[in-house]
Write a protein that holds these residues in place. Structure first.
Motif, PDB file in Angstrom:
ATOM      1  N   ASP A  54       0.802  -1.218   0.000  1.00  0.00           N
ATOM      2  CA  ASP A  54       0.000   0.000   0.000  1.00  0.00           C
ATOM      3  C   ASP A  54       0.838   1.272   0.000  1.00  0.00           C
ATOM      4  O   ASP A  54       0.290   2.376  -0.042  1.00  0.00           O
ATOM      5  CB  ASP A  54      -0.916   0.025   1.230  1.00  0.00           C
ATOM      6  N   ALA A  55       2.152   1.134   0.052  1.00  0.00           N
ATOM      7  CA  ALA A  55       3.033   2.297   0.224  1.00  0.00           C
ATOM      8  C   ALA A  55       2.870   3.321  -0.900  1.00  0.00           C
ATOM      9  O   ALA A  55       2.748   4.519  -0.633  1.00  0.00           O
ATOM     10  CB  ALA A  55       4.483   1.854   0.348  1.00  0.00           C
ATOM     11  N   GLN A  56       2.872   2.877  -2.144  1.00  0.00           N
ATOM     12  CA  GLN A  56       2.777   3.815  -3.265  1.00  0.00           C
ATOM     13  C   GLN A  56       1.436   4.541  -3.250  1.00  0.00           C
ATOM     14  O   GLN A  56       1.382   5.761  -3.441  1.00  0.00           O
ATOM     15  CB  GLN A  56       2.988   3.099  -4.601  1.00  0.00           C
ATOM     16  N   GLU A  57       0.354   3.813  -3.018  1.00  0.00           N
ATOM     17  CA  GLU A  57      -0.974   4.447  -2.967  1.00  0.00           C
ATOM     18  C   GLU A  57      -1.050   5.452  -1.823  1.00  0.00           C
ATOM     19  O   GLU A  57      -1.590   6.549  -1.978  1.00  0.00           O
ATOM     20  CB  GLU A  57      -2.057   3.384  -2.804  1.00  0.00           C
ATOM     21  N   ALA A  58      -0.488   5.094  -0.678  1.00  0.00           N
ATOM     22  CA  ALA A  58      -0.492   5.999   0.473  1.00  0.00           C
ATOM     23  C   ALA A  58       0.325   7.253   0.180  1.00  0.00           C
ATOM     24  O   ALA A  58      -0.094   8.369   0.522  1.00  0.00           O
ATOM     25  CB  ALA A  58       0.062   5.277   1.701  1.00  0.00           C
ATOM     26  N   ARG A  59       1.481   7.104  -0.449  1.00  0.00           N
ATOM     27  CA  ARG A  59       2.309   8.260  -0.808  1.00  0.00           C
ATOM     28  C   ARG A  59       1.563   9.181  -1.778  1.00  0.00           C
ATOM     29  O   ARG A  59       1.595  10.405  -1.632  1.00  0.00           O
ATOM     30  CB  ARG A  59       3.633   7.801  -1.408  1.00  0.00           C
ATOM     31  N   GLU A  60       0.883   8.602  -2.752  1.00  0.00           N
ATOM     32  CA  GLU A  60       0.116   9.403  -3.704  1.00  0.00           C
ATOM     33  C   GLU A  60      -1.024  10.143  -3.005  1.00  0.00           C
ATOM     34  O   GLU A  60      -1.286  11.312  -3.300  1.00  0.00           O
ATOM     35  CB  GLU A  60      -0.422   8.515  -4.825  1.00  0.00           C
ATOM     36  N   LEU A  61      -1.687   9.461  -2.085  1.00  0.00           N
ATOM     37  CA  LEU A  61      -2.783  10.067  -1.329  1.00  0.00           C
ATOM     38  C   LEU A  61      -2.300  11.288  -0.549  1.00  0.00           C
ATOM     39  O   LEU A  61      -2.923  12.354  -0.584  1.00  0.00           O
ATOM     40  CB  LEU A  61      -3.389   9.028  -0.379  1.00  0.00           C
ATOM     41  N   LEU A  62      -1.180  11.134   0.148  1.00  0.00           N
ATOM     42  CA  LEU A  62      -0.655  12.253   0.941  1.00  0.00           C
ATOM     43  C   LEU A  62      -0.130  13.372   0.049  1.00  0.00           C
ATOM     44  O   LEU A  62      -0.259  14.554   0.391  1.00  0.00           O
ATOM     45  CB  LEU A  62       0.427  11.772   1.894  1.00  0.00           C
ATOM     46  N   THR A  63       0.421  13.021  -1.085  1.00  0.00           N
ATOM     47  CA  THR A  63       0.879  14.043  -2.032  1.00  0.00           C
ATOM     48  C   THR A  63      -0.302  14.854  -2.542  1.00  0.00           C
ATOM     49  O   THR A  63      -0.244  16.091  -2.590  1.00  0.00           O
ATOM     50  CB  THR A  63       1.642  13.392  -3.199  1.00  0.00           C
ATOM     51  N   GLU A  64      -1.389  14.176  -2.901  1.00  0.00           N
ATOM     52  CA  GLU A  64      -2.597  14.866  -3.369  1.00  0.00           C
ATOM     53  C   GLU A  64      -3.193  15.750  -2.278  1.00  0.00           C
ATOM     54  O   GLU A  64      -3.815  16.769  -2.577  1.00  0.00           O
ATOM     55  CB  GLU A  64      -3.633  13.851  -3.840  1.00  0.00           C
ATOM     56  N   ALA A  65      -2.980  15.370  -1.020  1.00  0.00           N
ATOM     57  CA  ALA A  65      -3.500  16.154   0.105  1.00  0.00           C
ATOM     58  C   ALA A  65      -2.561  17.302   0.474  1.00  0.00           C
ATOM     59  O   ALA A  65      -2.811  18.022   1.439  1.00  0.00           O
ATOM     60  CB  ALA A  65      -3.715  15.245   1.314  1.00  0.00           C
ATOM     61  N   GLY A  66      -1.470  17.464  -0.276  1.00  0.00           N
ATOM     62  CA  GLY A  66      -0.539  18.560  -0.005  1.00  0.00           C
ATOM     63  C   GLY A  66       0.450  18.266   1.110  1.00  0.00           C
ATOM     64  O   GLY A  66       1.024  19.186   1.686  1.00  0.00           O
ATOM     65  N   LEU A  67       0.660  16.993   1.406  1.00  0.00           N
ATOM     66  CA  LEU A  67       1.540  16.621   2.514  1.00  0.00           C
ATOM     67  C   LEU A  67       2.821  15.927   2.042  1.00  0.00           C
ATOM     68  O   LEU A  67       3.479  15.243   2.824  1.00  0.00           O
ATOM     69  CB  LEU A  67       0.781  15.702   3.485  1.00  0.00           C
ATOM     70  N   SER A  68       3.190  16.131   0.792  1.00  0.00           N
ATOM     71  CA  SER A  68       4.377  15.454   0.262  1.00  0.00           C
ATOM     72  C   SER A  68       5.643  15.819   1.035  1.00  0.00           C
ATOM     73  O   SER A  68       6.564  15.016   1.145  1.00  0.00           O
ATOM     74  CB  SER A  68       4.555  15.753  -1.221  1.00  0.00           C
ATOM     75  N   HIS A  69       5.692  17.015   1.598  1.00  0.00           N
ATOM     76  CA  HIS A  69       6.861  17.451   2.366  1.00  0.00           C
ATOM     77  C   HIS A  69       7.025  16.656   3.672  1.00  0.00           C
ATOM     78  O   HIS A  69       8.099  16.681   4.264  1.00  0.00           O
ATOM     79  CB  HIS A  69       6.785  18.948   2.663  1.00  0.00           C
ATOM     80  N   GLU A  70       5.989  15.968   4.097  1.00  0.00           N
ATOM     81  CA  GLU A  70       6.045  15.164   5.338  1.00  0.00           C
ATOM     82  C   GLU A  70       6.508  13.729   5.088  1.00  0.00           C
ATOM     83  O   GLU A  70       6.847  13.018   6.026  1.00  0.00           O
ATOM     84  CB  GLU A  70       4.672  15.120   6.006  1.00  0.00           C
ATOM     85  N   LEU A  71       6.530  13.300   3.830  1.00  0.00           N
ATOM     86  CA  LEU A  71       6.861  11.913   3.499  1.00  0.00           C
ATOM     87  C   LEU A  71       8.333  11.619   3.737  1.00  0.00           C
ATOM     88  O   LEU A  71       9.192  12.443   3.450  1.00  0.00           O
ATOM     89  CB  LEU A  71       6.500  11.614   2.038  1.00  0.00           C
ATOM     90  N   ARG A  72       8.596  10.421   4.257  1.00  0.00           N
ATOM     91  CA  ARG A  72       9.964   9.946   4.406  1.00  0.00           C
ATOM     92  C   ARG A  72      10.483   9.526   3.040  1.00  0.00           C
ATOM     93  O   ARG A  72       9.696   9.234   2.145  1.00  0.00           O
ATOM     94  CB  ARG A  72      10.014   8.748   5.376  1.00  0.00           C
ATOM     95  N   GLY A  73      11.777   9.435   2.891  1.00  0.00           N
ATOM     96  CA  GLY A  73      12.382   9.027   1.626  1.00  0.00           C
ATOM     97  C   GLY A  73      11.842   7.673   1.179  1.00  0.00           C
ATOM     98  O   GLY A  73      11.494   6.823   1.977  1.00  0.00           O
ATOM     99  N   ASP A  74      11.749   7.497  -0.107  1.00  0.00           N
ATOM    100  CA  ASP A  74      11.247   6.252  -0.687  1.00  0.00           C
ATOM    101  C   ASP A  74      12.396   5.260  -0.789  1.00  0.00           C
ATOM    102  O   ASP A  74      13.053   5.147  -1.797  1.00  0.00           O
ATOM    103  CB  ASP A  74      10.632   6.504  -2.056  1.00  0.00           C
ATOM    104  N   ASP A  75      12.657   4.526   0.334  1.00  0.00           N
ATOM    105  CA  ASP A  75      13.800   3.598   0.400  1.00  0.00           C
ATOM    106  C   ASP A  75      13.627   2.469  -0.558  1.00  0.00           C
ATOM    107  O   ASP A  75      12.868   1.645  -0.479  1.00  0.00           O
ATOM    108  CB  ASP A  75      13.967   3.027   1.816  1.00  0.00           C
TER     109      ASP A  75
END
Length: 75
Positions: A54-75
């Protein structure tokens, strides 16, 4: 499990949890108990983890919500 966000902001933890719940993405919030033990001083960040699948979908969701700056690096 993959770490999505690490933050001391409890409002942000709650908001991200609501977004993930709304998208039916199971998540865990780690270190809540440690944060309580330290007296809620905000020293120890909470970690939000999602399943690897679910990681990619969750990252996209948070990016769409304007929270991409809060995401940890995509290891």
């Amino acid at each position: 499990m993959r770490e999505l966000v690490r933050t001391n902001d409890m409002v942000l933890v709650s908001a991200i949890g609501a977004l993930l719940d709304g998208a039916n993405i199971h998540h865990l919030v780690l270190d809540q108990n440690m944060s309580i033990i330290e007296g809620s001083l905000g020293i120890l960040p909470r970690r939000i983890l999602v399943h690897e699948d679910d990681a990619q979908e969750a990252r996209e969701l948070l990016t769409e919500a304007g929270l991409s700056h809060e995401l940890r690096g995509d290891d």
